[in-house]
Design a protein around this motif. Structure first.
Motif, short mmCIF file in Angstrom:
data_model
loop_
_atom_site.label_atom_id
_atom_site.label_comp_id
_atom_site.label_asym_id
_atom_site.label_seq_id
_atom_site.Cartn_x
_atom_site.Cartn_y
_atom_site.Cartn_z
N THR A 95 0.81 -1.21 0.00
CA THR A 95 0.00 0.00 0.00
C THR A 95 0.84 1.26 0.00
O THR A 95 0.40 2.29 -0.47
CB THR A 95 -0.93 0.02 1.22
N THR A 96 2.06 1.19 0.53
CA THR A 96 2.95 2.35 0.54
C THR A 96 3.83 2.30 -0.69
O THR A 96 4.40 1.26 -1.00
CB THR A 96 3.82 2.34 1.81
N ARG B 125 4.50 8.79 4.41
CA ARG B 125 3.37 9.57 4.94
C ARG B 125 2.68 10.38 3.85
O ARG B 125 1.47 10.58 3.88
CB ARG B 125 3.85 10.52 6.06
N GLY C 189 2.53 9.39 0.84
CA GLY C 189 2.03 8.46 -0.16
C GLY C 189 2.77 8.55 -1.47
O GLY C 189 2.20 8.28 -2.53
N GLU C 190 4.05 8.93 -1.41
CA GLU C 190 4.85 9.12 -2.62
C GLU C 190 6.00 8.13 -2.66
O GLU C 190 6.59 7.82 -1.63
CB GLU C 190 5.44 10.53 -2.66
#
Length: 168
Positions: free
Chosen positions: A3-4, A75, A77-78
């Protein structure tokens, strides 16, 4: 399912072309890139400029800064790319996250010393190469790593990484 977004840690001893490969990967992927050398405390830079090898105690605060950058990318999401020698497994363990893939630039002393001699304006002198090679603990088969042989051009080395990422 991850997910990250992925963060690549481009690693290896000084002179392997970490910055060159990382910049090219960032351009090819459109990902942000951080130069890990810029995260060194000033005391570390001064030691290296004087040809004094860093100790583990010198490296921990630097590795924590690199880890903070990795966490900030997560954090946001990159994805991202950061350079870091990450010579010992303990250092990689400090940086290891589920979303981190190490890109190990590996070559012979002769290839690396030739590359180091050809560059200018870097604080790491050729005299520290042997201490870095002695410190290096190559990543094991249980680590999430893409190993790139330094036999080719930077473009060929980047292509190896892009092909490996495409298979994931």
């Amino acid at each position: 399912m991850q997910t990250t977004p992925t963060v690549l840690v481009v690693m290896g001893v000084s002179g392997t072309g970490k910055s060159t490969v990382a910049r090219s990967l960032a351009d090819a992927l459109g990902w942000p890139m951080e130069e890990g050398d810029d995260l060194h405390p000033e005391a570390n830079v001064e030691k290296m400029e004087q040809g004094i090898p860093l100790t583990d105690d010198d490296r921990w605060p630097w590795l924590d800064r690199v880890g903070e950058w990795i966490d900030a990318q997560g954090r946001r999401g990159e994805p991202g790319i950061v350079t870091c020698s990450a010579l010992k497994r303990a250092y990689r363990d400090r940086l290891r996250r589920p979303n981190v893939t190490f890109v190990h630039l590996a070559g012979t002393r002769e290839t690396i010393s030739r590359r180091m001699a050809a560059r200018s304006g870097h604080f790491m002198p050729l005299s520290l190469l042997d201490s870095q090679l002695e410190t290096l603990e190559p990543p094991g088969p249980d680590e999430q790593v893409i190993t790139v042989d330094l036999g080719g051009t930077p473009e060929e080395e980047v292509a190896v990484v892009l092909a490996a990422l495409d298979r994931d």
